[in-house]
Design a protein around this motif. Sequence first.
Motif, PDB file in Angstrom:
ATOM      1  N   TYR A 169       0.847  -1.191   0.000  1.00 47.42           N
ATOM      2  CA  TYR A 169       0.000   0.000   0.000  1.00 47.42           C
ATOM      3  C   TYR A 169       0.888   1.248   0.000  1.00 47.42           C
ATOM      4  CZ  TYR A 169      -4.167  -2.783   0.725  1.00 47.42           C
ATOM      5  OH  TYR A 169      -5.210  -3.684   0.552  1.00 47.42           O
ATOM      6  N   TYR A 170       0.608   2.135  -0.945  1.00 43.95           N
ATOM      7  CA  TYR A 170       1.402   3.346  -1.115  1.00 43.95           C
ATOM      8  C   TYR A 170       0.552   4.575  -0.798  1.00 43.95           C
ATOM      9  CZ  TYR A 170       4.677   0.440  -3.769  1.00 43.95           C
ATOM     10  OH  TYR A 170       5.562  -0.528  -4.167  1.00 43.95           O
ATOM     11  N   CYS A 171       1.119   5.445  -0.031  1.00 38.64           N
ATOM     12  CA  CYS A 171       0.511   6.753   0.195  1.00 38.64           C
ATOM     13  C   CYS A 171       0.939   7.676  -0.941  1.00 38.64           C
ATOM     14  CB  CYS A 171       0.967   7.313   1.528  1.00 38.64           C
ATOM     15  SG  CYS A 171       0.336   8.965   1.888  1.00 38.64           S
ATOM     16  N   VAL A 172       0.028   8.502  -1.403  1.00 38.71           N
ATOM     17  CA  VAL A 172       0.353   9.467  -2.448  1.00 38.71           C
ATOM     18  C   VAL A 172      -0.248  10.812  -2.087  1.00 38.71           C
ATOM     19  CG1 VAL A 172      -1.643   8.828  -3.841  1.00 38.71           C
ATOM     20  CG2 VAL A 172       0.321   9.916  -4.921  1.00 38.71           C
ATOM     21  N   ALA A 173       0.503  11.846  -2.324  1.00 40.51           N
ATOM     22  CA  ALA A 173       0.025  13.210  -2.133  1.00 40.51           C
ATOM     23  C   ALA A 173       0.118  13.935  -3.469  1.00 40.51           C
ATOM     24  CB  ALA A 173       0.853  13.924  -1.073  1.00 40.51           C
ATOM     25  N   VAL A 174      -0.838  14.801  -3.719  1.00 43.51           N
ATOM     26  CA  VAL A 174      -0.879  15.552  -4.975  1.00 43.51           C
ATOM     27  C   VAL A 174      -0.931  17.030  -4.649  1.00 43.51           C
ATOM     28  CG1 VAL A 174      -2.063  15.869  -7.171  1.00 43.51           C
ATOM     29  CG2 VAL A 174      -2.165  13.659  -6.013  1.00 43.51           C
ATOM     30  N   ASP A 175      -0.071  17.817  -5.308  1.00 38.50           N
ATOM     31  CA  ASP A 175      -0.131  19.256  -5.056  1.00 38.50           C
ATOM     32  C   ASP A 175      -1.024  19.924  -6.094  1.00 38.50           C
ATOM     33  OD1 ASP A 175       3.212  20.131  -6.361  1.00 38.50           O
ATOM     34  OD2 ASP A 175       1.337  19.670  -7.391  1.00 38.50           O
ATOM     35  N   TYR A 176      -1.219  21.220  -5.930  1.00 40.27           N
ATOM     36  CA  TYR A 176      -2.156  21.949  -6.787  1.00 40.27           C
ATOM     37  C   TYR A 176      -1.669  22.048  -8.233  1.00 40.27           C
ATOM     38  CZ  TYR A 176      -4.992  23.207  -2.765  1.00 40.27           C
ATOM     39  OH  TYR A 176      -5.811  23.158  -1.663  1.00 40.27           O
TER      40      TYR A 176
END
Length: 116
Positions: A93-100
């Motif tokens: 399981y991978y956490c992902v963050a996305v910026d604007y």
Amino acid sequence: QVQLVESGGGLVQPGGSLRLSCAASGRVFTLSAMGWYRQVPGTERELVARSIKEGTTYVADSVKGRFSISRDGAKDTVFLQMNSLKPEDTAVYYCVAVDYAGLEIWGHGTQVTVSS
């Protein structure tokens, strides 16, 4: 730069529960969304759940009713609560963050194994 630290994976029996956490640090004010993918070796990564900063959440049909996503804005942490786990939920399981700007930042992944 944004850094992600995942925790909470492990071995659990079928029907059990796990809670994954992903803490973001750095330029967290640039983030518009955080979420979780999972991947089984030899297959493509699958989106499991996503939390948009404004409060909208998405949970994949394959886990709906068993998994839920929540976010602690004050701590810039996203959680994946996984209940009624099945052997087919076994994956990294991978956490992902996305910026604007649409840039994705990925965590290193945490193994979840569902087995008796």
